[in-house]
Design a protein around this motif. Sequence first.
Motif, PDB file in Angstrom:
ATOM      1  N   UNK A  53      -9.962 -10.535 -29.477  1.00 19.21           N
ATOM      2  CA  UNK A  53      -9.604  -9.232 -29.634  1.00 19.21           C
ATOM      3  C   UNK A  53      -8.107  -8.953 -29.311  1.00 19.21           C
ATOM      4  N   UNK A  54      -7.237  -9.148 -30.603  1.00 17.77           N
ATOM      5  CA  UNK A  54      -5.766  -9.044 -30.215  1.00 17.77           C
ATOM      6  C   UNK A  54      -5.480  -7.762 -30.027  1.00 17.77           C
ATOM      7  N   UNK A  55      -4.519  -7.578 -28.824  1.00 21.28           N
ATOM      8  CA  UNK A  55      -3.852  -6.179 -28.490  1.00 21.28           C
ATOM      9  C   UNK A  55      -2.856  -5.545 -29.241  1.00 21.28           C
ATOM     10  N   UNK A  56      -2.971  -4.086 -29.578  1.00 21.65           N
ATOM     11  CA  UNK A  56      -1.942  -3.375 -30.100  1.00 21.65           C
ATOM     12  C   UNK A  56      -0.970  -2.824 -28.979  1.00 21.65           C
ATOM     13  N   UNK A  57       0.103  -2.262 -29.579  1.00 22.18           N
ATOM     14  CA  UNK A  57       1.018  -1.633 -28.385  1.00 22.18           C
ATOM     15  C   UNK A  57       0.172  -0.667 -27.606  1.00 22.18           C
ATOM     16  N   UNK A  58      -0.693   0.253 -28.104  1.00 16.91           N
ATOM     17  CA  UNK A  58      -1.522   1.238 -27.433  1.00 16.91           C
ATOM     18  C   UNK A  58      -2.416   0.536 -26.550  1.00 16.91           C
ATOM     19  N   UNK A  59      -2.978  -0.579 -26.935  1.00 15.34           N
ATOM     20  CA  UNK A  59      -3.718  -1.422 -25.957  1.00 15.34           C
ATOM     21  C   UNK A  59      -3.072  -1.576 -24.811  1.00 15.34           C
ATOM     22  N   UNK A  60      -2.079  -2.343 -24.923  1.00 15.34           N
ATOM     23  CA  UNK A  60      -1.189  -2.746 -24.044  1.00 15.34           C
ATOM     24  C   UNK A  60      -0.529  -1.651 -23.270  1.00 15.34           C
ATOM     25  N   UNK A  61      -0.272  -0.750 -23.560  1.00 11.74           N
ATOM     26  CA  UNK A  61      -0.142   0.451 -22.596  1.00 11.74           C
ATOM     27  C   UNK A  61      -1.105   0.854 -21.789  1.00 11.74           C
ATOM     28  N   UNK A  62      -2.163   0.598 -22.477  1.00 10.67           N
ATOM     29  CA  UNK A  62      -3.102   1.223 -21.315  1.00 10.67           C
ATOM     30  C   UNK A  62      -3.492   0.144 -20.264  1.00 10.67           C
ATOM     31  N   UNK A  63      -2.970  -1.111 -20.647  1.00 13.82           N
ATOM     32  CA  UNK A  63      -3.210  -2.090 -19.441  1.00 13.82           C
ATOM     33  C   UNK A  63      -2.088  -1.816 -18.428  1.00 13.82           C
ATOM     34  N   UNK A  64      -0.855  -1.405 -18.801  1.00  5.82           N
ATOM     35  CA  UNK A  64       0.227  -1.097 -17.864  1.00  5.82           C
ATOM     36  C   UNK A  64      -0.380   0.192 -16.824  1.00  5.82           C
ATOM     37  N   UNK A  65      -0.895   1.175 -17.684  1.00  7.33           N
ATOM     38  CA  UNK A  65      -1.417   2.275 -16.929  1.00  7.33           C
ATOM     39  C   UNK A  65      -2.395   1.950 -16.066  1.00  7.33           C
ATOM     40  N   UNK A  66      -3.399   0.814 -16.070  1.00  2.10           N
ATOM     41  CA  UNK A  66      -4.470   0.478 -15.348  1.00  2.10           C
ATOM     42  C   UNK A  66      -3.665  -0.433 -14.156  1.00  2.10           C
ATOM     43  N   UNK A  67      -2.616  -1.180 -14.264  1.00  2.00           N
ATOM     44  CA  UNK A  67      -1.981  -1.826 -13.526  1.00  2.00           C
ATOM     45  C   UNK A  67      -1.156  -0.754 -12.230  1.00  2.00           C
ATOM     46  N   UNK A  68      -0.540   0.080 -12.817  1.00  2.00           N
ATOM     47  CA  UNK A  68      -0.042   1.265 -12.171  1.00  2.00           C
ATOM     48  C   UNK A  68      -1.152   1.936 -11.342  1.00  2.00           C
ATOM     49  N   UNK A  69      -1.993   2.428 -11.767  1.00  2.00           N
ATOM     50  CA  UNK A  69      -2.989   3.292 -11.018  1.00  2.00           C
ATOM     51  C   UNK A  69      -3.569   2.409  -9.877  1.00  2.00           C
ATOM     52  N   UNK A  70      -3.892   0.873 -10.036  1.00  2.00           N
ATOM     53  CA  UNK A  70      -4.375   0.100  -9.182  1.00  2.00           C
ATOM     54  C   UNK A  70      -3.538   0.087  -7.960  1.00  2.00           C
ATOM     55  N   UNK A  71      -2.120  -0.245  -8.189  1.00  2.00           N
ATOM     56  CA  UNK A  71      -0.888  -0.193  -7.349  1.00  2.00           C
ATOM     57  C   UNK A  71      -1.078   1.012  -6.301  1.00  2.00           C
ATOM     58  N   UNK A  72      -0.941   2.203  -7.109  1.00  2.00           N
ATOM     59  CA  UNK A  72      -1.075   3.331  -6.509  1.00  2.00           C
ATOM     60  C   UNK A  72      -2.079   4.013  -5.717  1.00  2.00           C
ATOM     61  N   UNK A  73      -3.390   3.369  -5.979  1.00  2.41           N
ATOM     62  CA  UNK A  73      -4.464   3.530  -5.427  1.00  2.41           C
ATOM     63  C   UNK A  73      -4.577   2.675  -4.078  1.00  2.41           C
ATOM     64  N   UNK A  74      -4.170   1.544  -4.432  1.00  7.73           N
ATOM     65  CA  UNK A  74      -4.200   0.402  -3.127  1.00  7.73           C
ATOM     66  C   UNK A  74      -3.307   0.893  -2.095  1.00  7.73           C
ATOM     67  N   UNK A  75      -2.133   1.484  -2.584  1.00  7.31           N
ATOM     68  CA  UNK A  75      -1.126   1.945  -1.563  1.00  7.31           C
ATOM     69  C   UNK A  75      -1.619   3.411  -0.714  1.00  7.31           C
ATOM     70  N   UNK A  76      -2.196   3.915  -1.617  1.00  5.96           N
ATOM     71  CA  UNK A  76      -2.798   5.282  -0.922  1.00  5.96           C
ATOM     72  C   UNK A  76      -4.022   4.834   0.102  1.00  5.96           C
ATOM     73  N   UNK A  77      -4.706   3.976  -0.351  1.00 10.79           N
ATOM     74  CA  UNK A  77      -5.947   3.353   0.473  1.00 10.79           C
ATOM     75  C   UNK A  77      -5.397   3.029   1.809  1.00 10.79           C
TER      76      UNK A  77
END
Length: 164
Positions: A36-60
Amino acid sequence: MATSTPDLTARLLWGMAAACVAALALALVAQYVGHMEPCPWCVLQRVIYVVIAIVCAAAALVRARVVRVPLASLALLLSVSGVAAALYQHNVAAASFSCNLTFADKVVSGLGLDSALPSVFSATASCAEASVSVLGVPFAYWSLAMFVLLAAVAAAVVGRSRRA
């Protein structure tokens, strides 16, 4: 009793970070195993997941409310932006044959992630081609559901942290 609140809050934040990593892992499995090849909007959502993970880890890791509340609020804002991206992908972008030079494409290219780590952040399909279903549910809706869940947990963390 006051010590259990920060511990629960930290567990919720770590859970959010883990959920984001799992969502990214599932997207990569869908790409490399399910083809299932990703489109730009799929990839943008991947970026958002990564940033949320980093922010949440820092907050924890930080127990200070003056730091944790803004970070949890940022995670909430990012989750809402993920909701918007998933809805846009399904309702607008999927109806167009090309999503080159869209907001998502510009953000990912502007960050240089498609060049730095193309196996994760390179869009290889158009938005119409990436409009697929898993178990009868559009893939973008699975992502939407995850972002809604993340937003709900982030809102709970913000509320808990402000009261603590």
